[in-house]
Design an enzyme around this catalytic site. Sequence first.
Site, PDB file in Angstrom:
ATOM      1  N   GLY A  46       0.866  -1.175   0.000  1.00 48.26           N
ATOM      2  CA  GLY A  46       0.000   0.000   0.000  1.00 48.26           C
ATOM      3  C   GLY A  46       0.904   1.227   0.000  1.00 48.26           C
TER       4      GLY A  46
ATOM      5  N   ASP B 128      -1.422   4.788  -6.362  1.00 43.86           N
ATOM      6  CA  ASP B 128       0.008   4.625  -6.061  1.00 43.86           C
ATOM      7  C   ASP B 128       0.846   5.781  -6.581  1.00 43.86           C
ATOM      8  OD1 ASP B 128      -1.204   1.763  -6.117  1.00 43.86           O
ATOM      9  OD2 ASP B 128       0.608   1.712  -4.885  1.00 43.86           O
TER      10      ASP B 128
HETATM   11  O1  MRU Z   1       0.640  -4.090  -4.741  1.00 43.02           O
HETATM   12  P1  MRU Z   1      -0.016  -3.367  -3.610  1.00 43.02           P
HETATM   13  O2  MRU Z   1      -0.887  -4.231  -2.783  1.00 43.02           O
HETATM   14  O3  MRU Z   1       0.972  -2.570  -2.782  1.00 43.02           O
HETATM   15  O4  MRU Z   1      -0.957  -2.303  -4.327  1.00 43.02           O
HETATM   16  C1  MRU Z   1      -1.610  -1.363  -3.531  1.00 43.02           C
HETATM   17  C2  MRU Z   1      -2.604  -0.550  -4.252  1.00 43.02           C
HETATM   18  O5  MRU Z   1      -2.708  -0.574  -5.459  1.00 43.02           O
HETATM   19  C3  MRU Z   1      -3.427   0.380  -3.406  1.00 43.02           C
HETATM   20  O6  MRU Z   1      -4.696   0.541  -3.961  1.00 43.02           O
HETATM   21  C4  MRU Z   1      -2.721   1.729  -3.343  1.00 43.02           C
HETATM   22  O7  MRU Z   1      -1.440   1.593  -2.829  1.00 43.02           O
HETATM   23  C5  MRU Z   1      -3.458   2.709  -2.528  1.00 43.02           C
HETATM   24  S1  MRU Z   1      -3.329   2.315  -0.830  1.00 43.02           S
HETATM   25  C6  MRU Z   1      -3.867   3.525   0.151  1.00 43.02           C
END
Ligand code: MRU
Length: 343
Positions: free
Chosen positions: A47, A237
């Site tokens: 996240g 992200d």
């Molecule tokens: O691969 P991840 O689980 O780290 O991906 C995370 C996401 O795509 C979330 O939606 C994003 O980081 C927003 S979190 C507040």
Amino acid sequence: MKFKTIAWEKDEIVLIDQTKLPARVEYVHCTTVKQLWQAIHDLKVRGAPAIGAAAALGMVLGVNKKKEKNFLELKKNINRLFKYIASSRPTAVNLVWALGRMRNVAIINSGKPVVTIKKLMLKEAKDIIGEDKASCCQMADNAQVLIKKNDCIMTYCNAGMLATVGCGTALGVIYRANELGKNVKVYSCETRPLLQGARLTCWELTEKRVDVTLICDNMAGYLMQQKSIDKIFVGADRIAANGDAANKIGSYSLAVLARFHKIPFYVVAPYSTFDLKMRSGDEIPIEERSAREVRDSWYKCSMVDKRVKIYNPAFDVIPSSLISAIVTDACLIKPPYIKNIKK
Ligand code: MRU
């Protein structure tokens, strides 16, 4: 629900191991930068805001390990740590944003003794954590004008307490709505291949007594067609200067479906997720992950022959033209995005 996504305890980084959830609540203790790098890379901590906070603490861990004699030696170590930690995951900009803040604190205080600079770096990492908590609350408040009583909201991946050090981005909005008595219901897409929606979002929402229904990713369009969804909230992200937003792979498809069915699609993200150096989403680096995640996760034996090629991009980009509004900790941003993001 009592858990901490990230904590600094007795000079160690303590992380809830998100790869073990929901079956087990276990914590990882990182005592070396290598362990932290691996934890970010393997999605034990994940996240965008959460990996930013973890990276900042990783920098503290790294400088505490060495006994530099002067600022030049410290700076060399900081630059090495920056490069190394930044290489753990490429898409979420919060990671390099937090590392940049850590490096700046050292540079601004370069005239002070090395031990003092290191103390200031720990303070900066703690500030990043504190600010993330506050910005989650702010985003949750700012989004309330978009939510009506009994709304049925679809969400994707996990943009909650596990993805931040506060109440979350997209999920924080839902928690606040229900605190205000809005009785919001949630459809969570499972989020192939690593099931952050099923494993993490459903766990969090259930623990917080939110009415949640899990669907497989390919059921989203049917639900929209049936008029079961009032709006969609996701995290991000990295957001470019024109409002294009990178988020978990599959977000783009949801946004296209939402536009077809005239369902508002909202992105919720703090200022640390904006990267104004990127003019558009085309410039955002998209992480490609191991084929094993698609082939071998969740099955006793591989679900496809090893000779089959597998492509596993971890993110996609939602064009800003498909985003109804971006909820930030400062305000609600509506189109035209280039002008309003700058403002
Ligand atoms: O691969 P991840 O689980 O780290 O991906 C995370 C996401 O795509 C979330 O939606 C994003 O980081 C927003 S979190 C507040």
